[in-house]
Write a protein that holds these residues in place. Sequence first.
Motif, PDB file in Angstrom:
ATOM      1  N   LEU A 247      57.498  46.695  35.947  1.00  0.00           N
ATOM      2  CA  LEU A 247      56.971  45.752  36.935  1.00  0.00           C
ATOM      3  C   LEU A 247      55.521  46.078  37.264  1.00  0.00           C
ATOM      4  CD1 LEU A 247      57.732  43.425  39.009  1.00  0.00           C
ATOM      5  CD2 LEU A 247      57.887  45.267  40.667  1.00  0.00           C
ATOM      6  N   ILE A 248      55.234  47.353  37.488  1.00  0.00           N
ATOM      7  CA  ILE A 248      53.863  47.776  37.793  1.00  0.00           C
ATOM      8  C   ILE A 248      52.934  47.443  36.632  1.00  0.00           C
ATOM      9  CG2 ILE A 248      52.382  49.740  38.337  1.00  0.00           C
ATOM     10  CD1 ILE A 248      54.290  48.894  40.595  1.00  0.00           C
ATOM     11  N   GLU A 249      53.399  47.681  35.419  1.00  0.00           N
ATOM     12  CA  GLU A 249      52.584  47.369  34.236  1.00  0.00           C
ATOM     13  C   GLU A 249      52.315  45.870  34.151  1.00  0.00           C
ATOM     14  OE1 GLU A 249      54.769  49.054  31.006  1.00  0.00           O
ATOM     15  OE2 GLU A 249      53.952  51.079  31.307  1.00  0.00           O
ATOM     16  N   TYR A 250      53.315  45.059  34.483  1.00  0.00           N
ATOM     17  CA  TYR A 250      53.123  43.606  34.449  1.00  0.00           C
ATOM     18  C   TYR A 250      52.053  43.187  35.452  1.00  0.00           C
ATOM     19  CZ  TYR A 250      54.114  38.610  34.612  1.00  0.00           C
ATOM     20  OH  TYR A 250      53.987  37.244  34.565  1.00  0.00           O
ATOM     21  N   ILE A 251      52.136  43.741  36.667  1.00  0.00           N
ATOM     22  CA  ILE A 251      51.155  43.417  37.701  1.00  0.00           C
ATOM     23  C   ILE A 251      49.750  43.859  37.275  1.00  0.00           C
ATOM     24  CG2 ILE A 251      50.406  44.001  40.051  1.00  0.00           C
ATOM     25  CD1 ILE A 251      53.401  44.140  40.809  1.00  0.00           C
ATOM     26  N   ASP A 252      49.657  45.063  36.739  1.00  0.00           N
ATOM     27  CA  ASP A 252      48.353  45.611  36.378  1.00  0.00           C
ATOM     28  C   ASP A 252      47.709  44.884  35.194  1.00  0.00           C
ATOM     29  OD1 ASP A 252      48.589  47.456  38.388  1.00  0.00           O
ATOM     30  OD2 ASP A 252      49.263  49.097  37.101  1.00  0.00           O
ATOM     31  N   ASN A 253      48.541  44.342  34.308  1.00  0.00           N
ATOM     32  CA  ASN A 253      48.019  43.774  33.063  1.00  0.00           C
ATOM     33  C   ASN A 253      47.897  42.255  33.066  1.00  0.00           C
ATOM     34  OD1 ASN A 253      47.857  46.354  31.876  1.00  0.00           O
ATOM     35  ND2 ASN A 253      49.990  46.263  31.211  1.00  0.00           N
ATOM     36  N   HIS A 254      48.451  41.608  34.073  1.00  0.00           N
ATOM     37  CA  HIS A 254      48.391  40.146  34.130  1.00  0.00           C
ATOM     38  C   HIS A 254      46.977  39.704  34.484  1.00  0.00           C
ATOM     39  CE1 HIS A 254      49.233  35.997  35.220  1.00  0.00           C
ATOM     40  NE2 HIS A 254      50.499  36.140  34.865  1.00  0.00           N
ATOM     41  N   LYS A 255      46.422  38.816  33.685  1.00  0.00           N
ATOM     42  CA  LYS A 255      45.007  38.447  33.860  1.00  0.00           C
ATOM     43  C   LYS A 255      44.744  37.677  35.152  1.00  0.00           C
ATOM     44  CE  LYS A 255      45.299  34.136  31.157  1.00  0.00           C
ATOM     45  NZ  LYS A 255      44.928  33.236  32.284  1.00  0.00           N
ATOM     46  N   ASP A 256      45.763  37.054  35.722  1.00  0.00           N
ATOM     47  CA  ASP A 256      45.557  36.258  36.930  1.00  0.00           C
ATOM     48  C   ASP A 256      46.097  36.914  38.197  1.00  0.00           C
ATOM     49  OD1 ASP A 256      44.251  34.062  35.690  1.00  0.00           O
ATOM     50  OD2 ASP A 256      46.179  33.373  34.910  1.00  0.00           O
ATOM     51  N   ILE A 257      46.587  38.147  38.075  1.00  0.00           N
ATOM     52  CA  ILE A 257      47.051  38.877  39.254  1.00  0.00           C
ATOM     53  C   ILE A 257      45.971  39.867  39.690  1.00  0.00           C
ATOM     54  CG2 ILE A 257      48.710  40.556  40.162  1.00  0.00           C
ATOM     55  CD1 ILE A 257      50.841  39.357  38.408  1.00  0.00           C
ATOM     56  N   ILE A 258      45.617  39.794  40.953  1.00  0.00           N
ATOM     57  CA  ILE A 258      44.673  40.739  41.555  1.00  0.00           C
ATOM     58  C   ILE A 258      45.469  41.607  42.525  1.00  0.00           C
ATOM     59  CG2 ILE A 258      42.587  40.997  42.952  1.00  0.00           C
ATOM     60  CD1 ILE A 258      41.971  38.014  42.056  1.00  0.00           C
ATOM     61  N   HIS A 259      45.475  42.900  42.293  1.00  0.00           N
ATOM     62  CA  HIS A 259      46.271  43.805  43.118  1.00  0.00           C
ATOM     63  C   HIS A 259      45.344  44.729  43.903  1.00  0.00           C
ATOM     64  CE1 HIS A 259      49.314  47.369  43.395  1.00  0.00           C
ATOM     65  NE2 HIS A 259      49.224  46.708  44.537  1.00  0.00           N
ATOM     66  N   ILE A 260      45.469  44.690  45.220  1.00  0.00           N
ATOM     67  CA  ILE A 260      44.696  45.541  46.123  1.00  0.00           C
ATOM     68  C   ILE A 260      45.676  46.449  46.852  1.00  0.00           C
ATOM     69  CG2 ILE A 260      43.057  45.609  48.038  1.00  0.00           C
ATOM     70  CD1 ILE A 260      41.978  44.173  45.547  1.00  0.00           C
ATOM     71  N   ASN A 261      45.514  47.765  46.715  1.00  0.00           N
ATOM     72  CA  ASN A 261      46.463  48.693  47.339  1.00  0.00           C
ATOM     73  C   ASN A 261      46.394  48.669  48.861  1.00  0.00           C
ATOM     74  OD1 ASN A 261      47.727  49.813  45.038  1.00  0.00           O
ATOM     75  ND2 ASN A 261      45.941  51.093  44.653  1.00  0.00           N
ATOM     76  N   PHE A 262      45.178  48.629  49.404  1.00  0.00           N
ATOM     77  CA  PHE A 262      45.020  48.693  50.865  1.00  0.00           C
ATOM     78  C   PHE A 262      43.706  48.043  51.265  1.00  0.00           C
ATOM     79  CE2 PHE A 262      43.069  50.750  54.553  1.00  0.00           C
ATOM     80  CZ  PHE A 262      44.042  50.495  55.516  1.00  0.00           C
TER      81      PHE A 262
END
Length: 372
Positions: A247-262
């Motif tokens: 799941l983490i890999e999917y989030i990190d590698n998806h071109k349209d997902i922007i993930h901000i930890n904090f």
Amino acid sequence: MKVCICYTVPSTLEFAAATIQKMISEGTEVSVICSNESQLSAFAARFNIPYYVVAFDRGYNLVGDLKALRHLIKLFRSIKPDVVIGATPKAGLLSMLASTLVGVKKRIYHIFGFPFETAKGIARRLLIFIERVSATCATNVLPISQSIAQVCLNNKITKPKKLCRDYALTIGGVDMCRFDPAIVKSDRLKQDLGIDDSNIVIGFVGRITRDKGIYDFINVIKSLKYDNLKFLIIGDNDARLPVDKELIEYIDNHKDIIHINFTDKIEEYYKIMNILMIPSYREGFGNANVEAQAMKVPVVCYSVTGCVDSVQNGVSGFSVPFLDIPALKEAIETLIEDEKLRTLMGEQAREFVQAKFTTERVAANNVEFILN
């Protein structure tokens, strides 16, 4: 009057900040008890109030818990509070036990949520037992939502006469000046994130855990067939409740997902969102829901504890049956395709929060209950 507030971790005290400030302004002597001295001291310094460090362990640690209980008993005998407020499972349990043993006159168990709602078997029975002990020791039980109050009664956590259900409750209320889309600026942030005006941004705010609905969120976005979507996930992994590596890999590698930890500027990220989707399995209230709505962002969630209080279905967003992924998808697609509906629900969402859940209203309610 002396009031002592006892939480497990200092970050949770932020929800009580407005209540603390109002009590101080009315002449109440307030002190706080938590773990983590560096964070606790910084919080206490803002209000010039005394603080005490107790080593609460969020996990199961009988020896550590007995030491913490003994420490609390000594503190309460020294402080001699008229009121003790305990919240979060560990600090709530130990503060209610200690204040009962010392003979504190008013003992308020402030319930933020129920972990047992998503637990099973022995773990569920143990968690319910702990809640019943905390509530039994309390003279008053203050839930942060009406649906939490109902869960209390359904599971025989406490007797109706102890339960406060007089207010439109929430954990701390919403600062309507901070969360005001007319004031918040996010053009630079939007540019830095690579988002343009043609994009529709679907947000998720919360810990990256199963209970917060991250798997459901990802399952929905996998099924969406639009070319202009961006997905903004704000929240860190929880080491206590890790999710699958895939799941983490999917989030990190998806071109349209922007993930901000904090971020400590969450309002700027809400300003960028067009829709907030948090398919949480349980909430105490759903703080992110009302923050987003204050920013005129419609919310899609499950009809679960907490969320049924913080979202008006069909008015400020959509709440759908629990675990109904197709219904989540349909609600999201409706808002993607109907800009006028998004705008209307956004306007109605801010009105809903303004009418019921402002910081000032919640603080006034809390202080009236605590002191009177």
